[in-house]
Design a protein around this motif. Structure first.
Motif, PDB file in Angstrom:
ATOM      1  N   ALA A 244       0.816  -1.234   0.198  1.00 56.62           N
ATOM      2  CA  ALA A 244      -0.128   0.047   0.218  1.00 56.62           C
ATOM      3  C   ALA A 244       0.887   1.316  -0.181  1.00 56.62           C
ATOM      4  O   ALA A 244       0.434   2.510  -0.433  1.00 56.62           O
ATOM      5  CB  ALA A 244      -0.926  -0.146   1.293  1.00 56.62           C
ATOM      6  N   HIS A 245       2.053   1.285   0.656  1.00 52.27           N
ATOM      7  CA  HIS A 245       2.936   2.369   0.535  1.00 52.27           C
ATOM      8  C   HIS A 245       3.592   2.518  -0.857  1.00 52.27           C
ATOM      9  O   HIS A 245       3.979   3.590  -1.011  1.00 52.27           O
ATOM     10  CB  HIS A 245       4.031   2.162   1.684  1.00 52.27           C
ATOM     11  N   ARG A 246       3.365   1.569  -1.648  1.00 48.71           N
ATOM     12  CA  ARG A 246       3.869   1.889  -2.934  1.00 48.71           C
ATOM     13  C   ARG A 246       2.549   2.053  -3.992  1.00 48.71           C
ATOM     14  O   ARG A 246       2.847   3.113  -4.991  1.00 48.71           O
ATOM     15  CB  ARG A 246       4.342   0.477  -3.703  1.00 48.71           C
ATOM     16  N   ASN A 247       1.675   1.650  -3.593  1.00 50.22           N
ATOM     17  CA  ASN A 247       0.245   1.677  -4.630  1.00 50.22           C
ATOM     18  C   ASN A 247      -0.759   1.667  -3.777  1.00 50.22           C
ATOM     19  O   ASN A 247      -1.619   0.499  -3.849  1.00 50.22           O
ATOM     20  CB  ASN A 247       0.564   0.839  -5.936  1.00 50.22           C
ATOM     21  N   ARG A 248      -1.525   2.486  -3.270  1.00 49.78           N
ATOM     22  CA  ARG A 248      -2.585   2.392  -2.257  1.00 49.78           C
ATOM     23  C   ARG A 248      -3.974   1.903  -2.961  1.00 49.78           C
ATOM     24  O   ARG A 248      -4.761   1.418  -2.886  1.00 49.78           O
ATOM     25  CB  ARG A 248      -2.623   3.593  -1.349  1.00 49.78           C
ATOM     26  N   ALA A 249      -3.847   2.508  -4.277  1.00 52.15           N
ATOM     27  CA  ALA A 249      -5.076   2.501  -5.033  1.00 52.15           C
ATOM     28  C   ALA A 249      -5.030   1.045  -5.684  1.00 52.15           C
ATOM     29  O   ALA A 249      -6.370   0.459  -5.518  1.00 52.15           O
ATOM     30  CB  ALA A 249      -4.764   3.291  -6.278  1.00 52.15           C
ATOM     31  N   LEU A 250      -4.163   0.371  -5.968  1.00 54.09           N
ATOM     32  CA  LEU A 250      -4.081  -1.073  -6.179  1.00 54.09           C
ATOM     33  C   LEU A 250      -4.629  -1.651  -4.878  1.00 54.09           C
ATOM     34  O   LEU A 250      -5.475  -2.906  -5.107  1.00 54.09           O
ATOM     35  CB  LEU A 250      -2.699  -1.628  -6.640  1.00 54.09           C
ATOM     36  N   VAL A 251      -4.158  -1.452  -3.939  1.00 53.60           N
ATOM     37  CA  VAL A 251      -4.457  -2.322  -2.687  1.00 53.60           C
ATOM     38  C   VAL A 251      -5.958  -2.001  -2.442  1.00 53.60           C
ATOM     39  O   VAL A 251      -6.748  -2.957  -1.954  1.00 53.60           O
ATOM     40  CB  VAL A 251      -3.804  -1.860  -1.578  1.00 53.60           C
ATOM     41  N   MET A 252      -6.381  -0.756  -2.403  1.00 51.99           N
ATOM     42  CA  MET A 252      -8.033  -0.571  -2.261  1.00 51.99           C
ATOM     43  C   MET A 252      -8.779  -1.565  -3.410  1.00 51.99           C
ATOM     44  O   MET A 252      -9.812  -1.876  -2.836  1.00 51.99           O
ATOM     45  CB  MET A 252      -8.147   0.897  -2.773  1.00 51.99           C
ATOM     46  N   ALA A 253      -8.326  -1.610  -4.775  1.00 54.83           N
ATOM     47  CA  ALA A 253      -9.023  -2.485  -5.790  1.00 54.83           C
ATOM     48  C   ALA A 253      -9.231  -3.767  -5.282  1.00 54.83           C
ATOM     49  O   ALA A 253     -10.142  -4.392  -5.453  1.00 54.83           O
ATOM     50  CB  ALA A 253      -8.435  -1.959  -7.036  1.00 54.83           C
ATOM     51  N   VAL A 254      -7.856  -4.300  -5.026  1.00 54.52           N
ATOM     52  CA  VAL A 254      -8.100  -5.731  -4.799  1.00 54.52           C
ATOM     53  C   VAL A 254      -8.844  -6.038  -3.449  1.00 54.52           C
ATOM     54  O   VAL A 254      -9.111  -7.203  -3.220  1.00 54.52           O
ATOM     55  CB  VAL A 254      -6.393  -6.354  -4.683  1.00 54.52           C
ATOM     56  N   MET A 255      -8.649  -5.175  -2.334  1.00 53.30           N
ATOM     57  CA  MET A 255      -9.406  -5.265  -1.049  1.00 53.30           C
ATOM     58  C   MET A 255     -10.885  -5.235  -1.257  1.00 53.30           C
ATOM     59  O   MET A 255     -11.640  -6.256  -0.867  1.00 53.30           O
ATOM     60  CB  MET A 255      -9.039  -4.270  -0.206  1.00 53.30           C
ATOM     61  N   ALA A 256     -11.141  -4.492  -2.496  1.00 55.97           N
ATOM     62  CA  ALA A 256     -12.626  -4.460  -2.696  1.00 55.97           C
ATOM     63  C   ALA A 256     -13.330  -5.620  -3.217  1.00 55.97           C
ATOM     64  O   ALA A 256     -14.308  -5.888  -3.112  1.00 55.97           O
ATOM     65  CB  ALA A 256     -12.942  -3.233  -3.706  1.00 55.97           C
ATOM     66  N   ASP A 257     -12.481  -6.342  -3.861  1.00 57.94           N
ATOM     67  CA  ASP A 257     -12.727  -7.698  -4.657  1.00 57.94           C
ATOM     68  C   ASP A 257     -13.131  -8.689  -3.597  1.00 57.94           C
ATOM     69  O   ASP A 257     -13.619  -9.782  -3.925  1.00 57.94           O
ATOM     70  CB  ASP A 257     -11.645  -8.206  -5.334  1.00 57.94           C
ATOM     71  N   GLN A 258     -12.507  -8.603  -2.391  1.00 57.46           N
ATOM     72  CA  GLN A 258     -12.848  -9.437  -1.264  1.00 57.46           C
ATOM     73  C   GLN A 258     -14.162  -9.171  -0.101  1.00 57.46           C
ATOM     74  O   GLN A 258     -14.476 -10.042   0.489  1.00 57.46           O
ATOM     75  CB  GLN A 258     -11.546  -9.478  -0.100  1.00 57.46           C
ATOM     76  N   ARG A 259     -14.801  -8.059  -0.760  1.00 61.31           N
ATOM     77  CA  ARG A 259     -16.096  -7.809   0.019  1.00 61.31           C
ATOM     78  C   ARG A 259     -17.043  -8.995   0.418  1.00 61.31           C
ATOM     79  O   ARG A 259     -17.483  -9.281   1.267  1.00 61.31           O
ATOM     80  CB  ARG A 259     -16.663  -6.622  -0.640  1.00 61.31           C
ATOM     81  N   GLU A 260     -17.366  -9.628  -0.898  1.00 60.48           N
ATOM     82  CA  GLU A 260     -18.404 -10.478  -0.773  1.00 60.48           C
ATOM     83  C   GLU A 260     -18.017 -11.672   0.048  1.00 60.48           C
ATOM     84  O   GLU A 260     -18.769 -12.339   0.874  1.00 60.48           O
ATOM     85  CB  GLU A 260     -18.572 -10.967  -2.258  1.00 60.48           C
ATOM     86  N   ARG A 261     -16.951 -12.250  -0.247  1.00 62.77           N
ATOM     87  CA  ARG A 261     -16.450 -13.337   0.631  1.00 62.77           C
ATOM     88  C   ARG A 261     -16.281 -13.046   2.046  1.00 62.77           C
ATOM     89  O   ARG A 261     -16.484 -13.934   2.962  1.00 62.77           O
ATOM     90  CB  ARG A 261     -14.926 -13.884   0.100  1.00 62.77           C
ATOM     91  N   PHE A 262     -15.862 -12.054   2.236  1.00 59.04           N
ATOM     92  CA  PHE A 262     -15.415 -11.317   3.549  1.00 59.04           C
ATOM     93  C   PHE A 262     -16.829 -11.325   4.559  1.00 59.04           C
ATOM     94  O   PHE A 262     -17.056 -11.712   5.567  1.00 59.04           O
ATOM     95  CB  PHE A 262     -14.758  -9.939   3.781  1.00 59.04           C
ATOM     96  N   ALA A 263     -17.925 -10.983   3.772  1.00 56.10           N
ATOM     97  CA  ALA A 263     -19.196 -10.686   4.257  1.00 56.10           C
ATOM     98  C   ALA A 263     -19.969 -12.115   4.647  1.00 56.10           C
ATOM     99  O   ALA A 263     -20.800 -12.126   5.651  1.00 56.10           O
ATOM    100  CB  ALA A 263     -20.151 -10.280   3.390  1.00 56.10           C
ATOM    101  N   LEU A 264     -19.189 -13.191   4.146  1.00 53.62           N
ATOM    102  CA  LEU A 264     -19.867 -14.634   4.601  1.00 53.62           C
ATOM    103  C   LEU A 264     -18.917 -15.248   5.641  1.00 53.62           C
ATOM    104  O   LEU A 264     -18.884 -16.508   5.655  1.00 53.62           O
ATOM    105  CB  LEU A 264     -19.932 -15.467   3.234  1.00 53.62           C
ATOM    106  N   ALA A 265     -17.885 -14.548   6.226  1.00 54.69           N
ATOM    107  CA  ALA A 265     -16.791 -15.352   6.872  1.00 54.69           C
ATOM    108  C   ALA A 265     -17.142 -15.604   8.046  1.00 54.69           C
ATOM    109  O   ALA A 265     -18.289 -14.927   8.662  1.00 54.69           O
ATOM    110  CB  ALA A 265     -15.602 -14.158   6.850  1.00 54.69           C
ATOM    111  N   GLU A 266     -16.686 -16.568   9.033  1.00 52.30           N
ATOM    112  CA  GLU A 266     -17.360 -16.603  10.238  1.00 52.30           C
ATOM    113  C   GLU A 266     -16.938 -15.401  11.067  1.00 52.30           C
ATOM    114  O   GLU A 266     -15.977 -14.940  10.945  1.00 52.30           O
ATOM    115  CB  GLU A 266     -16.491 -18.087  10.781  1.00 52.30           C
ATOM    116  N   SER A 267     -17.378 -15.377  12.317  1.00 48.62           N
ATOM    117  CA  SER A 267     -17.410 -14.469  13.235  1.00 48.62           C
ATOM    118  C   SER A 267     -15.901 -14.224  13.417  1.00 48.62           C
ATOM    119  O   SER A 267     -15.350 -13.115  13.817  1.00 48.62           O
ATOM    120  CB  SER A 267     -18.379 -14.593  14.195  1.00 48.62           C
ATOM    121  N   THR A 268     -15.388 -15.450  14.031  1.00 50.14           N
ATOM    122  CA  THR A 268     -13.689 -15.335  14.595  1.00 50.14           C
ATOM    123  C   THR A 268     -12.951 -14.694  13.246  1.00 50.14           C
ATOM    124  O   THR A 268     -12.121 -13.937  13.580  1.00 50.14           O
ATOM    125  CB  THR A 268     -13.352 -16.544  14.901  1.00 50.14           C
TER     126      THR A 268
END
Length: 473
Positions: A244-268
């Protein structure tokens, strides 16, 4: 030409010269330097031809290197190159090398020396090179007149897409990244992570590595039994921060791709991700309002009606209260932290020092009710020394001097010296504050009825010596 344009041109020259110095192969670097000299001399055709020569030499060198390093898929093509080189300048050798050159870019793409976009840009260099050295390719006797900016652009493309990168395939880079993260002697060295797995890899591979780090940091996936999944995710979060210190926009984009799977993750898993990434803007950019509501509910569910002290391990997720973004997105977070017993709050502050905890830490020196409690407050202040401003330090020292449970705890004179040393960012203001502290301490001890040797120790002579030595420096 304006000063701004001249400055931009100077910066571009510096960037190209820096990239030429970073050309991976020492045999190819002189060819890139020759292309640059030709450009500067105004020999535009020669510059383009030299750039293409550097490209072909680089691809050939790297393919041979991959085969020599054990990549069996590259070995047949390496053998073709070696056979053509053996034949030398004889007719068969020249024709064989021409055939090899015609498929070099396809092989470079196949074996991941460049991605498809980079290969397409290199094709343009080859086309312009052919126009430069074969003027008969144009009709009606026209001679191809390449513009200087074309030559310069071709050299920049060749450098950024190919020449500066080592002959490492994308799959191999990812495997090496995983090995680094799983190494039992892992060291979280951000500059090394950035240089090895971001700066020196191609764009497509870079995206693959960053996406892989984000997926594991967010979802806490099992690393095939190589280590504990949570620890593995923590290390991936460190790498993600480096990227992220090199390219925060790239990290923002790949993190956004994880939203749906994260929403289904276990509470722990969800709470673990909150703890490791809760201070990062790219994490909260991934978390929509519904997810934030669920996270807040999970935190509240973990709080018993009356939190017993001494069980701070059950509440460590609340350490994210130290982050501004976490408090903004989770409005009830501060209230949850406030429901903890003071000992649990102090334990969290001790494990995760932060500017946010400073008021609580300073007040702990005032409220300490035993010598042991005073020492704990002193240790906590030491951990937060780097976060103190002059007013915080003065208030903390005032509470310390006024509270006998702090002032006369056995380890406090030693802790005082360390706090003085760790507040050197306050410069002269800390010297004045500690001098006032010593005066207050001495006055308190003289008012008491303790034995003289006891008084002498608790007048903090070691601190006085250090403060005076700094004041006279």
């Amino acid at each position: 030409m304006s000063r701004t344009c001249l400055a931009r041109e100077d910066d571009a020259v510096t960037d190209l010269e820096t990239m030429i110095a970073q050309v991976w192969s020492p045999d190819v670097r002189p060819l890139a330097e020759e292309a640059w000299r030709c450009y500067n001399a105004g020999a535009v055709r020669a510059s383009i031809a030299a750039t293409w020569t550097a490209v072909t030499a680089d691809v050939i060198t790297k393919l041979i290197r991959l085969a020599d390093d054990g990549d069996n898929a590259v070995a047949p093509f390496r053998d073709k190159i070696l056979e053509a080189q053996r034949q030398g300048l004889e007719g068969q050798g020249v024709r064989a090398m021409q055939n090899i050159e015609s498929e070099l870019l396809d092989k470079a793409t196949e074996f991941e020396l460049v991605d498809s976009i980079g290969a397409r840009e290199l094709v343009r260099i080859r086309q312009d090179r052919n126009l430069c050295v074969h003027p008969s390719l144009r009709n009606l006797g026209d001679v191809y007149e390449p513009r200087p900016e074309v030559a310069r652009s071709h050299l920049a493309v060749a450098l950024s897409a190919l020449l500066v990168h080592p002959p490492t395939q994308g799959r191999k880079v990812l495997a090496e990244f995983v090995d680094y993260i799983c190494d039992p002697f892992f060291v979280p060295a951000l500059p090394h992570i950035q240089a090895t797995f971001f700066d020196r890899v191609r764009t497509a591979t870079r995206h693959t590595v960053v996406r892989f780090a984000a997926k594991h940091a967010v979802l806490q996936l099992d690393p095939n039994g190589r280590m504990d999944a949570a620890q593995h995710a923590d290390r991936m979060a460190i790498a993600l921060d480096a990227f992220a210190h090199r390219n925060r926009a790239l990290v923002m984009a790949v993190m956004a791709d994880q939203r749906e799977r994260f929403a289904l993750a276990e509470s722990t898993v969800m709470l673990g991700t909150l703890s490791r990434l809760g201070g990062q803007d790219y994490f909260w950019n991934m978390v929509d309002n519904s997810l934030a509501t669920r996270i807040q509910g999970l935190l509240e569910h973990q709080l018993p009606g009356s939190a017993p002290h001494g069980t701070h391990g059950a509440f460590f997720h609340l350490a994210v209260v130290r982050f501004d973004l976490a408090r903004q997105r989770l409005p009830k977070l501060e209230g949850f932290f406030g429901r903890l017993h003071i000992n649990d709050q102090m334990a969290i502050a001790g494990n995760w020092p932060s500017r946010y905890f400073v008021p609580m830490v300073v007040d702990a020196l005032r409220t300490a009710g035993s010598w042991r409690g005073g020492e704990s407050a002193g240790q906590l202040l030491l951990k937060h020394a780097h976060y103190l401003d002059p007013n915080d330090l003065r208030t903390a020292l005032s509470h310390w001097a006024d509270n006998s449970q702090c002032r006369e705890a056995s380890k406090m004179p030693e802790i005082a010296v360390m706090v003085f040393q760790d507040t050197n960012h306050l410069d002269g203001s800390r010297i004045e504050a500690f001098r006032e502290f010593l005066i207050n301490i001495k006055a308190k001890m003289q008012d008491g009825r303790e034995p003289e040797e006891y008084k002498e120790y608790y007048e903090y002579p070691a601190l006085a010596e250090v403060v005076n030595s700094w004041g006279s420096a």
